[in-house]
Enzyme design. Structure first.
Site, mmCIF file in Angstrom:
data_model
loop_
_atom_site.group_PDB
_atom_site.id
_atom_site.type_symbol
_atom_site.label_atom_id
_atom_site.label_comp_id
_atom_site.label_asym_id
_atom_site.label_seq_id
_atom_site.Cartn_x
_atom_site.Cartn_y
_atom_site.Cartn_z
ATOM 1 C CB THR A 174 -0.853 -0.072 1.279
ATOM 2 O OG1 THR A 174 -1.769 -1.138 1.125
ATOM 3 C CG2 THR A 174 -1.600 1.196 1.577
ATOM 4 N NE ARG A 202 -9.531 -6.446 4.127
ATOM 5 C CZ ARG A 202 -8.444 -5.689 4.137
ATOM 6 N NH1 ARG A 202 -7.996 -5.167 3.020
ATOM 7 N NH2 ARG A 202 -7.812 -5.446 5.257
ATOM 8 N N GLY A 225 -0.724 -1.660 6.585
ATOM 9 C CA GLY A 225 -0.640 -2.861 7.404
ATOM 10 C C GLY A 225 -1.943 -3.611 7.360
HETATM 11 N N1 ASP Z 1 -3.858 -1.530 4.825
HETATM 12 C C1 ASP Z 1 -4.123 -2.266 3.630
HETATM 13 C C2 ASP Z 1 -5.391 -3.052 3.786
HETATM 14 O O1 ASP Z 1 -5.602 -3.649 4.802
HETATM 15 C C3 ASP Z 1 -3.035 -3.195 3.227
HETATM 16 C C4 ASP Z 1 -1.623 -2.685 3.292
HETATM 17 O O2 ASP Z 1 -1.344 -1.690 3.935
HETATM 18 O O3 ASP Z 1 -0.742 -3.297 2.656
HETATM 19 O O4 ASP Z 1 -6.145 -3.144 2.874
#
Ligand code: ASP
Length: 312
Positions: A174, A202, A225
């Site tokens: 992300t 989701r 995260g």
């Molecule tokens: N925070 C993002 C999510 O849960 C994923 C990520 O940060 O890599 O969709």
């Protein structure tokens, strides 16, 4: 109080394989982060506002297939890419968020456009249609799907496992940006393809204002995260409240709230800047791709804890 503008970006928190942390493996990540920083910096030093700067920086990272946002997004359980993004202005508290996009080339631009509208969040095809009508560049859903992501998804396909897209050492995550412009106003933006093998539909923390993204007059935050955990504790807004109500510096506030994320088994990190230009980039994973640039200076990038590499 620094009068110099400041921009920070992240490219996701996770556990990259060690060969990607050594040269030359880490170079593409460093260069991409530096390019994103330069894109936002050029806006800020010309007096452009923080919203434009974070949007420009995130656009660069969305276009780079190394990152889990825009092209190169992590794939859902059905092998499709669903994109989410959000932007918030600390000056006006306006927000724009989009979830489950499949056709806008740059989801963050869709979110930024929606900021001008009274509505704050659009989902799915409605978000795509809004962006198309506004004249944003549209692509076929295949554009987002890269070979590397298909291989990554195949490893989990059919299982009930989901993963941070960068926990298998194949790629990073992300993306997000926070900025403080010359007038001292703040903004934050975040964009993602979500978790690898997530259920279609989701929604994590990224497009949820107050969870993955927040900006006000005191601070701007973008998180990365395990988004379900970040959303459960309203991560970004909670950091902001600690900064405002307890008077904590970003480092202490974000560190405390990250510890709360860990209590609900969440892993990840964030970038947080306050109105005086103090920046914090904490994470509880092995690494977080991150970088920052102050005024006209050179971008500084980092992957491991405690690092800082100037990119000349
Ligand atoms: N925070 C993002 C999510 O849960 C994923 C990520 O940060 O890599 O969709």
């Amino acid at each position: 109080v620094s009068e110099r503008p400041l921009l920070a970006v992240h490219g996701g928190a996770g556990d990259l394989a060690s060969h990607r942390l050594r040269h030359p493996g880490r170079q593409p990540y460093e260069q991409a982060l530096a390019r994103a920083l330069r894109a936002g910096q050029s806006i800020l030093i010309r007096g452009g506002n923080a919203v434009r700067a974070v949007t420009a920086a995130v656009t660069v990272l969305e276009d780079d297939e190394l990152f889990n946002a825009g092209r190169g997004a992590a794939l859902c359980a059905d092998g499709s890419a669903e994109l989410c993004a959000s932007v918030m202005s600390g000056r006006t508290l306006r927000v724009g968020a989009m979830v489950g996009l499949k056709r806008v080339k740059n989801p963050v631009l869709g979110a930024a456009l929606l900021m001008r509208h009274a509505h704050g969040l659009l989902y799915g095809g409605h978000g795509d249609d809004y962006a198309a009508q506004a004249g944003l560049e549209m692509v076929s859903p295949d554009y987002f799907v890269t070979r590397m992501r298909v291989l990554q998804w195949r490893k989990l396909r059919g299982s009930r496992r989901i993963a941070l897209d960068h926990s298998d050492g194949m790629s990073q995550g992300t993306v997000g940006a926070v900025a403080r412009d010359r007038r001292g106003y703040l903004a934050a933006a975040t964009s993602t393809g979500g978790l690898v093998n997530q259920l279609p539909g989701r929604v994590g923390d990224t497009p949820v204002i107050g969870a993955g993204t927040w900006a006000d007059r005191n601070c701007a935050i973008s998180a990365t995260g395990k988004g379900d955990a970040f959303a459960r504790i309203a991560f970004a807004r909670r950091v902001a409240d600690m900064i405002e109500l307890l008077g904590l510096p970003p480092e202490q506030a974000s560190g405390r709230v990250l510890a709360e994320v860990a209590q609900v088994k969440g892993r990840g990190g964030c970038i947080a800047v306050d109105a005086t230009g103090r920046l914090s980039t904490p994470f509880n994973t092995k690494q977080m791709l991150r970088g920052w640039v102050v005024g006209r200076g050179n971008p500084v990038v980092a992957i491991l804890p405690g690092e800082s590499v100037e990119v000349v």
